[in-house]
Design a protein around this motif. Structure first.
Motif, PDB file in Angstrom:
ATOM      1  N   PRO A  26       0.813  -1.205   0.000  1.00  0.00           N
ATOM      2  CA  PRO A  26       0.000   0.000   0.000  1.00  0.00           C
ATOM      3  C   PRO A  26       0.854   1.266   0.000  1.00  0.00           C
ATOM      4  O   PRO A  26       1.942   1.272   0.571  1.00  0.00           O
ATOM      5  N   GLU A  27       0.341   2.304  -0.628  1.00  0.00           N
ATOM      6  CA  GLU A  27       1.016   3.596  -0.502  1.00  0.00           C
ATOM      7  C   GLU A  27       0.454   4.290   0.739  1.00  0.00           C
ATOM      8  O   GLU A  27      -0.772   4.396   0.879  1.00  0.00           O
ATOM      9  N   HIS A  39      -8.743   0.834   3.174  1.00  0.00           N
ATOM     10  CA  HIS A  39     -10.167   0.573   2.948  1.00  0.00           C
ATOM     11  C   HIS A  39     -10.389  -0.902   2.640  1.00  0.00           C
ATOM     12  O   HIS A  39      -9.433  -1.700   2.629  1.00  0.00           O
ATOM     13  N   GLY A  67     -10.975  -2.385  -0.019  1.00  0.00           N
ATOM     14  CA  GLY A  67     -10.250  -2.873  -1.196  1.00  0.00           C
ATOM     15  C   GLY A  67      -8.863  -3.350  -0.792  1.00  0.00           C
ATOM     16  O   GLY A  67      -8.366  -4.380  -1.263  1.00  0.00           O
ATOM     17  N   HIS A  68      -8.225  -2.584   0.105  1.00  0.00           N
ATOM     18  CA  HIS A  68      -6.932  -3.021   0.617  1.00  0.00           C
ATOM     19  C   HIS A  68      -7.086  -4.330   1.388  1.00  0.00           C
ATOM     20  O   HIS A  68      -6.222  -5.202   1.317  1.00  0.00           O
ATOM     21  N   THR A 109      -4.449  -5.489  -8.719  1.00  0.00           N
ATOM     22  CA  THR A 109      -5.757  -5.376  -9.360  1.00  0.00           C
ATOM     23  C   THR A 109      -5.607  -5.248 -10.872  1.00  0.00           C
ATOM     24  O   THR A 109      -4.584  -4.821 -11.384  1.00  0.00           O
ATOM     25  N   TYR A 145      -4.056  -2.651 -13.567  1.00  0.00           N
ATOM     26  CA  TYR A 145      -2.634  -2.524 -13.893  1.00  0.00           C
ATOM     27  C   TYR A 145      -2.222  -3.400 -15.081  1.00  0.00           C
ATOM     28  O   TYR A 145      -1.050  -3.449 -15.439  1.00  0.00           O
ATOM     29  N   ARG A 169     -10.870  -5.272  -8.863  1.00  0.00           N
ATOM     30  CA  ARG A 169     -10.989  -4.254  -7.821  1.00  0.00           C
ATOM     31  C   ARG A 169     -12.314  -4.424  -7.118  1.00  0.00           C
ATOM     32  O   ARG A 169     -13.321  -4.690  -7.761  1.00  0.00           O
ATOM     33  N   LEU A 170     -12.304  -4.251  -5.835  1.00  0.00           N
ATOM     34  CA  LEU A 170     -13.553  -4.342  -5.093  1.00  0.00           C
ATOM     35  C   LEU A 170     -14.191  -2.958  -5.022  1.00  0.00           C
ATOM     36  O   LEU A 170     -13.553  -1.992  -4.605  1.00  0.00           O
ATOM     37  N   VAL A 186     -14.612   2.704  -3.442  1.00  0.00           N
ATOM     38  CA  VAL A 186     -13.553   2.098  -2.651  1.00  0.00           C
ATOM     39  C   VAL A 186     -12.213   2.523  -3.239  1.00  0.00           C
ATOM     40  O   VAL A 186     -11.561   1.769  -3.945  1.00  0.00           O
ATOM     41  N   SER A 187     -11.843   3.752  -2.984  1.00  0.00           N
ATOM     42  CA  SER A 187     -10.611   4.263  -3.541  1.00  0.00           C
ATOM     43  C   SER A 187     -10.204   5.528  -2.794  1.00  0.00           C
ATOM     44  O   SER A 187     -11.032   6.398  -2.552  1.00  0.00           O
ATOM     45  N   LYS A 188      -8.929   5.588  -2.427  1.00  0.00           N
ATOM     46  CA  LYS A 188      -8.447   6.786  -1.730  1.00  0.00           C
ATOM     47  C   LYS A 188      -8.632   8.014  -2.614  1.00  0.00           C
ATOM     48  O   LYS A 188      -8.945   9.093  -2.126  1.00  0.00           O
ATOM     49  N   ARG A 189      -8.428   7.804  -3.903  1.00  0.00           N
ATOM     50  CA  ARG A 189      -8.568   8.934  -4.828  1.00  0.00           C
ATOM     51  C   ARG A 189      -9.946   9.568  -4.731  1.00  0.00           C
ATOM     52  O   ARG A 189     -10.104  10.751  -4.956  1.00  0.00           O
TER      53      ARG A 189
HETATM   54  P1  ATP Z   1      -6.637   3.969  -4.366  1.00  0.00           P
HETATM   55  O1  ATP Z   1      -7.480   4.046  -5.562  1.00  0.00           O
HETATM   56  O2  ATP Z   1      -7.413   3.677  -3.145  1.00  0.00           O
HETATM   57  O3  ATP Z   1      -5.707   5.127  -4.190  1.00  0.00           O
HETATM   58  P2  ATP Z   1      -4.367   2.353  -4.886  1.00  0.00           P
HETATM   59  O4  ATP Z   1      -4.358   1.169  -5.770  1.00  0.00           O
HETATM   60  O5  ATP Z   1      -3.625   3.535  -5.316  1.00  0.00           O
HETATM   61  O6  ATP Z   1      -5.851   2.624  -4.543  1.00  0.00           O
HETATM   62  P3  ATP Z   1      -2.533   1.373  -2.999  1.00  0.00           P
HETATM   63  O7  ATP Z   1      -2.323   1.805  -1.617  1.00  0.00           O
HETATM   64  O8  ATP Z   1      -1.480   1.646  -3.979  1.00  0.00           O
HETATM   65  O9  ATP Z   1      -3.895   1.999  -3.430  1.00  0.00           O
HETATM   66  O10 ATP Z   1      -2.958  -0.158  -3.058  1.00  0.00           O
HETATM   67  C1  ATP Z   1      -2.246  -1.204  -2.469  1.00  0.00           C
HETATM   68  C2  ATP Z   1      -2.758  -2.498  -3.013  1.00  0.00           C
HETATM   69  O11 ATP Z   1      -4.148  -2.622  -2.749  1.00  0.00           O
HETATM   70  C3  ATP Z   1      -2.591  -2.622  -4.504  1.00  0.00           C
HETATM   71  O12 ATP Z   1      -2.024  -3.887  -4.755  1.00  0.00           O
HETATM   72  C4  ATP Z   1      -3.966  -2.520  -5.071  1.00  0.00           C
HETATM   73  O13 ATP Z   1      -4.080  -3.333  -6.187  1.00  0.00           O
HETATM   74  C5  ATP Z   1      -4.836  -2.991  -3.930  1.00  0.00           C
HETATM   75  N1  ATP Z   1      -6.127  -2.316  -3.960  1.00  0.00           N
HETATM   76  C6  ATP Z   1      -6.350  -0.997  -3.840  1.00  0.00           C
HETATM   77  N2  ATP Z   1      -7.660  -0.718  -3.970  1.00  0.00           N
HETATM   78  C7  ATP Z   1      -8.285  -1.904  -4.172  1.00  0.00           C
HETATM   79  C8  ATP Z   1      -9.647  -2.302  -4.375  1.00  0.00           C
HETATM   80  N3  ATP Z   1     -10.642  -1.407  -4.392  1.00  0.00           N
HETATM   81  N4  ATP Z   1      -9.910  -3.604  -4.550  1.00  0.00           N
HETATM   82  C9  ATP Z   1      -8.934  -4.514  -4.511  1.00  0.00           C
HETATM   83  N5  ATP Z   1      -7.647  -4.215  -4.318  1.00  0.00           N
HETATM   84  C10 ATP Z   1      -7.303  -2.928  -4.168  1.00  0.00           C
END
Ligand code: ATP
Ligand code: MG
Length: 578
Positions: A109-110, A116, A118-119, A300, A303, A329-330, A337-340
């Motif tokens: 994770p970043e 969330h 998804g993580h 996910t 990529y 992606r969930l 379900v996304s930080k963005r």
């Molecule tokens: P965000 O859209 O929330 O910023 P991100 O992919 O940039 O998501 P990261 O912190 O880089 O967030 O994600 C870490 C890991 O979690 C990655 O391997 C990513 O594929 C997975 N991940 C993130 N969001 C989801 C999701 N909604 N469903 C499933 N896996 C996820």
């Protein structure tokens, strides 16, 4: 009293098995109960045996995992094999090329926001595979953008995973390896696999769209000289980047010379301001995965187009390539379900905190009354699908309900209370069961007079002659309904008969002297039709019994005919789900 030699062997075996099931640490209680299960005859002697058993557990707990396994194999041949068999029975499909004991997965994770669900999906799948193959899980904070990352987020992610019960075998930061990443970056440029580009972002974007190269990648440019100047600090932010030498005409736009390093001025939460040249995710991920020994990298599906780049970088640097596995992606309907998508709501203060119950963050799920076990079951039930379908939120609720239902007291909450006067009713001191069938929840005593409250929804359609059952109390017969502007102000009734008929409405109630003002927050869809829903947090005001009002925050209850709730703070609960 010493153990007999057969019991002695058994204790050792049980302790080893228990340790291997729990990451190498056996627990005394578990070992004792297993032992008594196999040797009930020891029940009366157990007190005297405890020091011996304790000592055995202590010996096992200081052994490294490998030694525990070897000893178990020696003492009880076949036990380990049997265990392996059981563990492979996971809802997830087998991993291609996986060897028991050799699998390494990672969750990267970043630290730029709160974790969330998804993580949770990604981390649980990563962990499940590591455990399934007796391998290792790495938690790697993918922290290569000092402008976005904060210590607060590293902590929140670690806490979220701990709550979920995901236990990494190693925790590290990509930034720990920044010197190494620089070395590989330099090496890639020096060997012609990348170059320093000083074009403006607009120009780069334009050429990329047209599929054309810029001068920077050509022979006329002294790339090595530029590389030296880049690392010597001669360029400022946005003046120069390192780009992969891909193919500007590639169908896959991710291969059109993507950025591998850029200059970012800012204090990094872990290493301060000394580093200015930061790798992009595209560069850091493959290198780190390869060097960390990751055998199966999972991410996910979004990529997908970047996979070619991931492998090309490793090829050019002659580094080992992990297998790449993708999953969907969930997302939930109405709940991004996304930080963005969450961050702008927080930044604009539309939503005050990351644990707001409308959000899909782990802290919000916890606050709302979801338990980690339900999240895990839900995630595993989704499996490894690639389909971009949104699972119904109700599926997650169903897993949670099943787990919390047997653990919740049944109490009364009445929304928008309406007074009901039961003429001729006697003062009563009643004892109510906290659970209809499970006596271990205990009772509560309530003084009931001739005045009570019921929910306005239950009062709304009452008319003279209706019979009602006040749950666990008595039947009443309505004699009059006092309405004003279409709203029921109060209800008059007399005691009814004793028979509880199926057709009678059965309603929860609160005695007049026992009611305490209370509110329940009801989270609704955060987004409707792609727009933020200003009505996404409904507040149900009403009253609860004084007994419920005194419960500590964190307690989970079922308010009868309303739903499961978690007490959030004084006089406030959050609806978990119906
Ligand atoms: P965000 O859209 O929330 O910023 P991100 O992919 O940039 O998501 P990261 O912190 O880089 O967030 O994600 C870490 C890991 O979690 C990655 O391997 C990513 O594929 C997975 N991940 C993130 N969001 C989801 C999701 N909604 N469903 C499933 N896996 C996820
Ligand atoms: Mg990311």
């Amino acid at each position: 009293m010493p153990l007999d030699s057969e019991a002695d062997r058994l204790v050792r075996v049980v302790a080893l098995k228990n340790a291997l099931d729990h990451g190498g640490k056996a627990q005394l209680d578990a070992v004792m109960s297993k032992l008594l299960g196999s040797r009930p005859d020891l029940r009366f002697l157990i007190k005297g045996l405890i020091p011996d058993i304790k000592a055995q557990v202590a010996v096992v707990n200081v052994m490294p995992l490998a030694e525990q396994k070897a000893l178990l194999e020696e003492l009880a041949p076949g036990e380990l094999e049997a265990k392996k068999h059981v563990e492979l029975k996971s809802p997830l499909p087998p991993l291609e090329g996986a060897v028991v004991g050799k699998v390494v997965t990672r969750f990267p994770p970043e630290p730029n926001g709160y974790p969330h669900i998804g993580h949770a999906k990604a981390a649980i799948i990563d962990e499940e595979y590591a455990r399934m193959y007796e391998g290792r899980l790495i938690l790697r904070f993918d922290d290569t953008n000092p402008l976005k990352e904060k210590l607060e987020y590293y902590e929140a992610i670690a806490e979220g995973l701990e709550w979920l019960g995901v236990k990494p075998d190693l925790v590290k930061n990509t930034s720990d390896d920044i010197a190494l990443l620089h070395d590989y970056g330099r090496k890639l440029v020096e060997s012609g696999g990348a170059y320093v580009c000083t074009c403006s972002q607009d120009k780069m974007r334009g050429l990329r769209a047209k599929g054309l190269p810029c001068e920077c990648r050509g022979d006329g440019t002294d790339i090595i000289n530029r590389l030296g100047r880049l690392f010597a600090g001669s360029y400022v932010q946005n003046e120069a980047i390192i780009r992969f030498r891909g193919d500007m005409a590639d169908q896959n736009t991710a291969m059109r010379d993507p950025a591998l390093f850029r200059i970012i001025e800012g204090d990094h939460p872990k290493i301060g301001g000394k580093v200015r040249i930061w790798p992009t995710y595209d560069f850091a991920a493959p290198i780190e995965d390869s060097l960390d020994g990751v055998t199966h990298a999972m991410r996910t599906k979004e990529y997908e187009l970047r996979n070619a780049l991931y492998f090309a970088i490793l090829d050019r640097l002659g580094l080992r390539k992990p297998a790449m596995i993708e999953f969907s992606r969930l997302e939930f309907e109405g709940m991004p379900v996304s930080k963005r998508k969450i961050r702008p709501l927080i930044d604009s203060e539309t939503i005050k905190s990351w644990d707001d119950p409308r959000l899909p963050t782990l802290s919000a799920f916890k606050r709302r009354g979801f338990v980690p076990e339900a999240i895990r079951k839900f995630v595993l039930s989704l499996g490894l699908t690639l389909a971009e379908t949104k699972p119904p939120f109700e599926a997650l609720e169903a897993f949670n309900r099943k787990i919390i239902d047997p653990k919740c007291m049944r109490l009364y909450f009445v929304r928008d209370p309406v007074e009901i006067h039961v003429q001729g009713a006697k003062m009563l001191n009643v004892t109510l069961k906290n659970h209809p069938t499970d006596a271990s929840f205990g009772n509560r005593k309530v003084n009931v007079s001739d005045t009570l409250f019921i929910a306005s929804d239950d009062a709304r359609n009452l008319k003279e002659g209706d019979e009602l059952r006040l749950i666990e109390l008595c039947n009443i017969k309505v004699t009059d309904v006092d309405k004003q502007d279409g709203k029921v102000r109060s209800v008059w009734a007399v005691p009814g008969g004793d028979e509880i008929r199926q057709s009678m409405p059965k309603v929860q109630w609160i005695a007049k002297d026992d009611i305490v003002e209370f509110q329940v927050m009801i989270p609704k869809a955060l987004y409707v039709g792609g727009e933020y829903n200003p009505d996404s947090l409904e507040v149900a005001s009403g009253g609860v019994e004084s007994f419920a009002a005194a419960l500590a925050p964190g307690t989970q209850v079922q308010f009868v005919r309303f739903g499961f709730c978690r007490i959030d703070r004084s006089k406030t609960a959050i609806l978990t789900h119906r």
